[in-house]
Structure formats: C-alpha cells, structure tokens
Scaffold this motif. Structure first.
Motif, PDB file in Angstrom:
ATOM      1  N   ILE A   1       0.824  -1.201   0.000  1.00 20.47           N
ATOM      2  CA  ILE A   1       0.000   0.000   0.000  1.00 20.47           C
ATOM      3  C   ILE A   1       0.861   1.255   0.000  1.00 20.47           C
ATOM      4  O   ILE A   1       0.499   2.275  -0.594  1.00 20.47           O
ATOM      5  N   GLY A   2       2.032   1.187   0.643  1.00 21.85           N
ATOM      6  CA  GLY A   2       2.926   2.345   0.655  1.00 21.85           C
ATOM      7  C   GLY A   2       3.443   2.704  -0.727  1.00 21.85           C
ATOM      8  O   GLY A   2       3.861   3.844  -0.958  1.00 21.85           O
ATOM      9  N   ALA A   3       3.429   1.745  -1.662  1.00 18.96           N
ATOM     10  CA  ALA A   3       3.887   2.016  -3.029  1.00 18.96           C
ATOM     11  C   ALA A   3       2.860   2.800  -3.837  1.00 18.96           C
ATOM     12  O   ALA A   3       3.182   3.320  -4.908  1.00 18.96           O
ATOM     13  N   LEU A   4       1.617   2.892  -3.337  1.00 18.16           N
ATOM     14  CA  LEU A   4       0.601   3.678  -4.042  1.00 18.16           C
ATOM     15  C   LEU A   4       0.936   5.160  -3.897  1.00 18.16           C
ATOM     16  O   LEU A   4       0.994   5.685  -2.792  1.00 18.16           O
ATOM     17  N   ASP A   5       1.165   5.830  -4.998  1.00 16.47           N
ATOM     18  CA  ASP A   5       1.498   7.253  -4.937  1.00 16.47           C
ATOM     19  C   ASP A   5       0.504   8.111  -5.713  1.00 16.47           C
ATOM     20  O   ASP A   5       0.748   9.294  -5.968  1.00 16.47           O
ATOM     21  N   ALA A   6      -0.628   7.515  -6.085  1.00 18.02           N
ATOM     22  CA  ALA A   6      -1.662   8.274  -6.797  1.00 18.02           C
ATOM     23  C   ALA A   6      -3.011   7.615  -6.534  1.00 18.02           C
ATOM     24  O   ALA A   6      -3.109   6.393  -6.481  1.00 18.02           O
ATOM     25  N   TRP A   7      -4.018   8.452  -6.346  1.00 20.22           N
ATOM     26  CA  TRP A   7      -5.364   7.924  -6.165  1.00 20.22           C
ATOM     27  C   TRP A   7      -6.396   9.018  -6.397  1.00 20.22           C
ATOM     28  O   TRP A   7      -6.073  10.215  -6.439  1.00 20.22           O
ATOM     29  N   GLN A   8      -7.604   8.585  -6.554  1.00 20.06           N
ATOM     30  CA  GLN A   8      -8.750   9.483  -6.615  1.00 20.06           C
ATOM     31  C   GLN A   8      -9.820   8.916  -5.697  1.00 20.06           C
ATOM     32  O   GLN A   8     -10.158   7.740  -5.793  1.00 20.06           O
TER      33      GLN A   8
ATOM     34  N   ARG B   1      -1.517  12.908  -6.815  1.00 15.70           N
ATOM     35  CA  ARG B   1      -0.587  12.534  -7.867  1.00 15.70           C
ATOM     36  C   ARG B   1       0.822  12.754  -7.341  1.00 15.70           C
ATOM     37  O   ARG B   1       1.392  13.833  -7.461  1.00 15.70           O
ATOM     38  N   GLN B   2       1.359  11.741  -6.690  1.00 16.22           N
ATOM     39  CA  GLN B   2       2.663  11.809  -6.038  1.00 16.22           C
ATOM     40  C   GLN B   2       2.687  12.985  -5.056  1.00 16.22           C
ATOM     41  O   GLN B   2       1.957  12.963  -4.074  1.00 16.22           O
ATOM     42  N   ASP B   3       3.485  14.024  -5.288  1.00 15.64           N
ATOM     43  CA  ASP B   3       3.602  15.117  -4.317  1.00 15.64           C
ATOM     44  C   ASP B   3       2.514  16.180  -4.462  1.00 15.64           C
ATOM     45  O   ASP B   3       2.493  17.141  -3.691  1.00 15.64           O
ATOM     46  N   TYR B   4       1.643  16.045  -5.429  1.00  8.02           N
ATOM     47  CA  TYR B   4       0.573  17.022  -5.633  1.00  8.02           C
ATOM     48  C   TYR B   4      -0.746  16.463  -5.119  1.00  8.02           C
ATOM     49  O   TYR B   4      -1.070  15.294  -5.342  1.00  8.02           O
ATOM     50  N   TYR B   5      -1.500  17.298  -4.405  1.00 13.52           N
ATOM     51  CA  TYR B   5      -2.826  16.876  -3.969  1.00 13.52           C
ATOM     52  C   TYR B   5      -3.840  17.993  -4.195  1.00 13.52           C
ATOM     53  O   TYR B   5      -3.516  19.189  -4.180  1.00 13.52           O
ATOM     54  N   ASP B   6      -5.069  17.577  -4.414  1.00 16.85           N
ATOM     55  CA  ASP B   6      -6.203  18.479  -4.617  1.00 16.85           C
ATOM     56  C   ASP B   6      -7.364  17.892  -3.816  1.00 16.85           C
ATOM     57  O   ASP B   6      -7.941  16.879  -4.200  1.00 16.85           O
ATOM     58  N   ILE B   7      -7.666  18.517  -2.672  1.00 18.25           N
ATOM     59  CA  ILE B   7      -8.702  18.032  -1.768  1.00 18.25           C
ATOM     60  C   ILE B   7      -9.841  19.043  -1.745  1.00 18.25           C
ATOM     61  O   ILE B   7      -9.625  20.216  -1.442  1.00 18.25           O
ATOM     62  N   ARG B   8     -11.046  18.575  -2.048  1.00 21.56           N
ATOM     63  CA  ARG B   8     -12.200  19.473  -2.105  1.00 21.56           C
ATOM     64  C   ARG B   8     -13.281  19.006  -1.136  1.00 21.56           C
ATOM     65  O   ARG B   8     -13.650  17.834  -1.127  1.00 21.56           O
TER      66      ARG B   8
END
Length: 209
Positions: A47-54, A77-84
């Motif tokens: 699970i730690g290898a997951l670096d992208a999700w929606q 998306r790796q170091d970028y996040y967008d939380i709404r």
C-alpha cells in the motif's frame, strides 16, 4: 587459524547483523492485536507504493460548537494533492491544493489563502486542526512516517486502530479496490474534533512504476 582478511570481514558482518537487529528492536511502531506482523509488513509495503489515487465520498465533522457533513473529493498525484470539501459545517466549498513549495486554500465567497503548511491554512481560515500531512498516510491505512505510532491489527493483518501524535484513528471497514485492500470507513478522534470519512469510490494507482 583464520586469516586477518576473514577476521576483519567476519567482524564487519557481525556488526552489520547486530545493527540490523537493533534497528528492528527500536522500531517506531508498537504492534498489538490479532494480526500477523509479517503479513502486516507485506501489506504496508504494497500500500505504501501507491502514490496516486482518486477518492470520492462523504466527510462528517463534529466540533465543540458546530458539526455537519459534506462531500469529499481527493486527487493525489505523487507530491501534488487536490482536496475538495463541499458543504461541511455550512461553510460552503473549500479546496486545498498543494505541491512542494506551494500550498493554497480557496474558500467559496471568501478568497484564496497561502501558508507554509496545510495544517496552518485550515486552522487560520476554518478553525480546524486537521493533520492533513498525516492524512496522506492514514487514509491508506498506514501510520505516517517520522513519529512514533501504536498500531492494533485486525484478523486480516490490517490496521484496526492507530494512535499517533495525539490522534486516534479507528478503521471500521475495508474494501478491495483494484487488488488493494484499502479503508472504506474510518473515524478520527483529536483533541476537539471527531471526523468520519466514508469512501464511496477508491481509484488507486502507482505512477512510480
């Protein structure tokens, strides 16, 4: 009689083995519960290898003076996040975006704000002390790196409960998503907040492969 070469290298290997053993003993994770530690470590690596999700779902927040619920959308998306967040506590919509060197909070009808950390932004503008940096790990059912944690494993060797940095996280339900077992319902308890996350849709990915 062993040669000096063999003695030197034998001592080196013994020292490395001792250090490896000490590293295991001084782990920052305290494990308890029904699960198998080896299965947990294998799950953690996967699970730690997951670096992208929606993620899409619902969030409920109980604060001392107010409470409410709303919808959640989270793009990572790796170091970028967008939380709404839409609708919690009657505050309308809020959008938190971040990448190395830039974090921004946009609140509907109020404006855009910047700070050095997502935690500082949310506390300044919304009055919530949310461990956003830790949530990047907790939402996957993992402890955040860099601080001590106390873990309770369930019968499937996944997290049932996590205590870290003054917060307690209860994992109430998991679901299999694209071959990964990920939290579907979790509850977070802080000093003055109780947060419930119900994830309706998980879309995990590995971008680094």
């Amino acid at each position: 009689m062993p040669s000096p070469f063999l003695l030197r290298h034998g001592l080196l290997f013994a020292l490395l083995a001792l250090l490896a053993g000490c590293a295991g003993l001084t782990s920052r994770e305290a494990l308890e519960g029904q699960g198998d530690p080896e299965r947990w470590r294998a799950h953690k690596r996967e699970i730690g290898a997951l670096d992208a999700w929606q993620i899409s779902g619902k969030v409920g927040i109980q604060a001392p003076r107010e409470s409410g619920s709303g919808t959640l959308f989270w793009l990572q998306r790796q170091d970028y996040y967008d939380i709404r967040l839409s609708g919690p506590l009657g505050r309308g919509a809020a959008r938190l975006t971040g990448r190395p060197g830039g974090i921004e909070l946009e609140v509907a009808g109020q404006g855009r704000y910047q700070a050095e950390s997502p935690e500082a932004l949310l506390e300044q503008q919304l009055g919530w002390r949310l461990p956003v940096s830790h949530l990047l790990w907790w939402v996957r059912g993992l402890p955040a790196p860099g601080s001590r944690s106390q873990l309770t494993l369930d019968g499937d060797s996944h997290l049932a409960r996590l205590r870290q940095d003054g917060w307690q996280v209860e994992y109430q339900r998991y679901a299999e998503q694209n071959g990964f077992w990920l939290p579907e319902r979790l509850k977070l308890y802080g000093q003055d907040l109780v947060i419930t996350l119900v994830i309706k849709d998980w879309q995990p990915r590995r971008l680094g492969l």
